[in-house]
Write a protein that holds these residues in place. Structure first.
Motif, mmCIF file in Angstrom:
data_model
loop_
_atom_site.group_PDB
_atom_site.id
_atom_site.type_symbol
_atom_site.label_atom_id
_atom_site.label_comp_id
_atom_site.label_asym_id
_atom_site.label_seq_id
_atom_site.Cartn_x
_atom_site.Cartn_y
_atom_site.Cartn_z
ATOM 1 N N LEU A 138 0.833 -1.200 0.000
ATOM 2 C CA LEU A 138 0.000 0.000 0.000
ATOM 3 C C LEU A 138 0.866 1.248 0.000
ATOM 4 C CD1 LEU A 138 -2.742 1.411 0.213
ATOM 5 C CD2 LEU A 138 -2.616 1.128 2.695
ATOM 6 N N LEU A 139 1.932 1.234 0.796
ATOM 7 C CA LEU A 139 2.858 2.370 0.839
ATOM 8 C C LEU A 139 3.527 2.585 -0.510
ATOM 9 C CD1 LEU A 139 4.419 4.528 2.445
ATOM 10 C CD2 LEU A 139 6.067 2.748 3.072
ATOM 11 N N TYR A 192 -2.218 -8.336 -1.835
ATOM 12 C CA TYR A 192 -2.537 -6.938 -2.123
ATOM 13 C C TYR A 192 -2.630 -6.713 -3.627
ATOM 14 C CZ TYR A 192 -2.290 -1.860 -2.377
ATOM 15 O OH TYR A 192 -2.562 -0.546 -2.666
ATOM 16 N N ASP A 250 2.408 1.657 -3.397
ATOM 17 C CA ASP A 250 1.360 2.046 -4.336
ATOM 18 C C ASP A 250 1.114 3.546 -4.281
ATOM 19 O OD1 ASP A 250 -0.393 1.364 -6.347
ATOM 20 O OD2 ASP A 250 -2.058 0.927 -5.003
ATOM 21 N N VAL A 251 1.206 4.094 -3.083
ATOM 22 C CA VAL A 251 0.963 5.522 -2.889
ATOM 23 C C VAL A 251 2.200 6.352 -3.222
ATOM 24 C CG1 VAL A 251 0.433 7.299 -1.160
ATOM 25 C CG2 VAL A 251 -0.825 5.133 -1.156
ATOM 26 N N ALA A 252 3.393 5.813 -2.951
ATOM 27 C CA ALA A 252 4.626 6.597 -3.038
ATOM 28 C C ALA A 252 5.273 6.595 -4.416
ATOM 29 C CB ALA A 252 5.624 6.095 -2.008
ATOM 30 N N GLU A 283 -1.257 6.721 -11.218
ATOM 31 C CA GLU A 283 -1.473 6.697 -9.780
ATOM 32 C C GLU A 283 -0.193 7.096 -9.069
ATOM 33 O OE1 GLU A 283 -3.053 2.962 -8.477
ATOM 34 O OE2 GLU A 283 -4.442 2.806 -10.156
ATOM 35 N N GLY A 284 -0.319 7.391 -7.778
ATOM 36 C CA GLY A 284 0.842 7.810 -7.014
ATOM 37 C C GLY A 284 1.101 9.300 -7.185
ATOM 38 N N PRO A 285 2.251 9.792 -6.720
ATOM 39 C CA PRO A 285 2.562 11.224 -6.807
ATOM 40 C C PRO A 285 2.732 11.675 -8.258
ATOM 41 C CG PRO A 285 4.491 9.986 -6.100
ATOM 42 C CD PRO A 285 3.334 9.029 -6.075
ATOM 43 N N LYS A 286 2.487 12.939 -8.500
ATOM 44 C CA LYS A 286 2.654 13.490 -9.841
ATOM 45 C C LYS A 286 4.131 13.471 -10.224
ATOM 46 C CE LYS A 286 -1.345 16.599 -9.694
ATOM 47 N NZ LYS A 286 -1.809 18.004 -9.801
ATOM 48 N N GLU A 325 -6.080 -5.584 -5.265
ATOM 49 C CA GLU A 325 -6.050 -4.201 -5.712
ATOM 50 C C GLU A 325 -6.046 -4.071 -7.231
ATOM 51 O OE1 GLU A 325 -5.555 0.030 -5.734
ATOM 52 O OE2 GLU A 325 -6.268 -1.375 -4.208
#
Length: 260
Positions: free
Chosen positions: A85-86, A222, A88-90, A102-105, A226
């Motif tokens: 999850l981390l 995950y 995926d977000v980072a 997805e994630g940061p620009k 996901e």
């Protein structure tokens, strides 16, 4: 180096490379129906591997009974989910059929983001093989070398269609066949790298092997929940994804039981 270790290192990556080579053999992209079935197949292999090759040996390895036998599995599995999850977000990434990333620009190209997405998918698989190898080398009564090879073979089989699913869209996006093949193949390089790093750290991770086996299972689950299963249920003919899932699950179970 033991032959079993070499096989486990190379098999998953070889599966990705052979699948990516389909870009030289196929003139058109993989049909949506076929892609749905292959994605379901990959999900089935990963779920089955998580249960038969990782979670069950982890429970046996604790040497405990009752609730104490599953506490390390609960902790490890939860951490595996949280880790993916981390990431995926980072990490900026983009899935093949999605118009937005997805994630940061970031200013990375769409191709780079596609490769990052598949790399995130492959990372827990490489970790799983490395942890299974470490367990086979040190705790052979719970995880045999044949069992680790079975896990590696199962992942290699599901990596074949995955390699094609990556390389073919890259080709259709205007990349050359050679570049599409290389990008598709390189998306799988994280697996042997992850396996080698895990083996290097083996002497430090032996006391927490049950946690790590469960961690790898959580990370793989995950990815399944996901990304893969939602992909199989989009649009029409979702039943093909379900059938593919069943075939993948049963094949991986057979490999683990027969070879393990």
């Amino acid at each position: 180096m033991d032959n079993g270790i070499i096989i486990c290192l190379l098999l998953p990556f070889l599966g990705t490379v052979l699948g990516s080579a389909c870009v030289f053999l196929m003139r058109e992209s993989i049909s949506g129906l076929m892609q749905k079935a292959l994605t379901g197949f990959a999900a089935g292999v990963m779920v089955s591997a998580s249960v038969w090759s990782l979670l069950l040996p982890a429970i046996e390895m604790t040497g405990q009974e009752g609730i104490r036998s599953v506490l390390p599995i609960i902790v490890g599995f939860s951490l595996g989910i949280a880790f993916l999850l981390l990431l995926d977000v980072a990490i900026p990434h983009q899935h093949i059929d999605e118009p937005t990333s997805e994630g940061p620009k970031s200013h990375l190209s769409r191709t780079a983001k596609l490769v990052f997405a598949v790399t995130l998918h492959n990372l827990p698989e490489g970790m799983a093989v490395g942890i299974a190898l470490a367990a086979a080398l040190e705790q052979s009564q719970y995880m045999s070398m044949a069992g680790a090879v079975a896990l590696s073979l199962g992942i290699a089989i599901q990596n074949f269609p995955e390699g094609a699913i990556v390389s073919m869209p890259l080709r259709n996006a205007g990349n050359s066949r050679k570049k599409s093949f290389l990008m598709g193949s390189l998306s799988g390089i994280v697996e042997p790298v992850g396996t080698i790093l895990t083996l290097i750290l083996a002497s430090f991770i032996l006391p927490i092997l049950p946690y790590l086996l469960a961690f790898a299972a959580g990370a793989m689950m995950y990815v399944v929940v996901e990304e893969l299963i939602p992909e199989t249920q989009k649009g029409e003919h979702s039943n093909l994804g379900t059938i593919g899932f069943a075939v993948g699950f049963l094949l991986m179970m057979i490999l683990d039981v027969v070879l393990g």
